[in-house]
Design a protein around this motif. Structure first.
Motif, PDB file in Angstrom:
ATOM      1  N   ARG A  73       1.960   1.857  -3.484  1.00 46.71           N
ATOM      2  CA  ARG A  73       1.170   2.235  -4.361  1.00 46.71           C
ATOM      3  C   ARG A  73       0.893   3.707  -4.300  1.00 46.71           C
ATOM      4  O   ARG A  73       0.461   4.382  -5.169  1.00 46.71           O
ATOM      5  CB  ARG A  73      -0.175   1.595  -4.188  1.00 46.71           C
ATOM      6  CG  ARG A  73      -1.206   1.774  -5.185  1.00 46.71           C
ATOM      7  CD  ARG A  73      -2.719   1.392  -4.781  1.00 46.71           C
ATOM      8  NE  ARG A  73      -3.179   1.754  -3.621  1.00 46.71           N
ATOM      9  CZ  ARG A  73      -3.634   3.097  -3.468  1.00 46.71           C
ATOM     10  NH1 ARG A  73      -3.844   3.886  -4.251  1.00 46.71           N
ATOM     11  NH2 ARG A  73      -4.407   3.291  -2.319  1.00 46.71           N
ATOM     12  N   GLN A  74       0.814   4.297  -2.934  1.00 41.98           N
ATOM     13  CA  GLN A  74       0.609   5.627  -2.836  1.00 41.98           C
ATOM     14  C   GLN A  74       2.029   6.458  -3.190  1.00 41.98           C
ATOM     15  O   GLN A  74       1.456   7.746  -3.644  1.00 41.98           O
ATOM     16  CB  GLN A  74       0.666   5.954  -0.977  1.00 41.98           C
ATOM     17  CG  GLN A  74      -0.634   5.222  -0.626  1.00 41.98           C
ATOM     18  CD  GLN A  74      -0.865   5.739   0.940  1.00 41.98           C
ATOM     19  OE1 GLN A  74       0.046   6.392   1.465  1.00 41.98           O
ATOM     20  NE2 GLN A  74      -2.144   5.259   1.647  1.00 41.98           N
ATOM     21  N   GLU A  80       0.797  -1.225  -0.110  1.00 41.70           N
ATOM     22  CA  GLU A  80       0.034  -0.069   0.047  1.00 41.70           C
ATOM     23  C   GLU A  80       0.930   1.139   0.147  1.00 41.70           C
ATOM     24  O   GLU A  80       0.455   2.170  -0.639  1.00 41.70           O
ATOM     25  CB  GLU A  80      -1.056   0.066   1.193  1.00 41.70           C
ATOM     26  CG  GLU A  80      -1.930   1.177   1.249  1.00 41.70           C
ATOM     27  CD  GLU A  80      -3.009   1.318   0.089  1.00 41.70           C
ATOM     28  OE1 GLU A  80      -3.223   2.265  -0.051  1.00 41.70           O
ATOM     29  OE2 GLU A  80      -3.080   0.300  -0.414  1.00 41.70           O
TER      30      GLU A  80
END
Length: 119
Positions: free
Chosen positions: A116-117, A113
Motif C-alpha cells: 500500500r505504501q 502495508e
C-alpha cells in the motif's frame, strides 16, 4: 414488455483542485476519460468543455486564466488540454520525487502495508 436500459449509473469523477501531486493529476485525467467512455461522450470539444466542470480552486483559476488568454490559441482537443494541463500541474521533478519515495520505503510489518505504501 419493453427492454429496460442496461446502462449502469456511472459515478461522476472527483473534482481536481490543482494539487501538484502527479498521482492526483494522473488519476483525474484517467477518471475523466473513463467517465467519458462509460457515458458515451465521444465529441472531443464536449469532453474538453466537460472537464472544466470538474476543476475547482487553483485548477479552475488556471483554466479561467487560460481561456482569457488573448493570444488566440484555443484548446480544442483533449490532447492539447492534457498537454497544457500536465505542463501546468505536473511537477518538473516528479520522477525525482518518485525515486526519493522509493528510497525511503521500508518493509515493516505486514506485506500488505508495504505494498500500500509503495503505490
Amino acid at each position: 414488455m419493453g427492454q429496460l436500459s442496461a446502462r449502469p449509473d456511472v459515478p461522476r469523477p472527483k473534482e481536481f483542485k490543482g494539487t501538484r501531486v502527479a498521482k492526483d493529476m494522473d488519476n483525474f485525467i484517467w477518471s475523466m476519460e473513463t467517465y467519458f467512455r462509460a457515458t458515451g461522450v465521444e465529441d472531443k470539444a464536449v469532453r474538453v468543455g466537460m472537464v472544466s466542470m470538474y476543476l475547482v480552486d487553483v485548477a479552475l483559476l488556471w483554466l479561467r486564466w487560460r481561456c482569457d488568454d488573448r493570444s488566440g490559441k484555443t484548446v480544442n482537443t483533449r490532447e492539447e488540454f492534457k498537454a497544457e494541463f500536465r505542463q501546468q500541474f505536473y511537477l518538473e521533478y516528479a520522477e525525482d520525487e518518485a525515486h526519493a519515495k522509493l528510497r525511503r520505503l521500508e518493509h515493516k510489518g505486514e506485506l500488505r502495508e508495504y505494498v500500500r505504501q509503495s503505490t
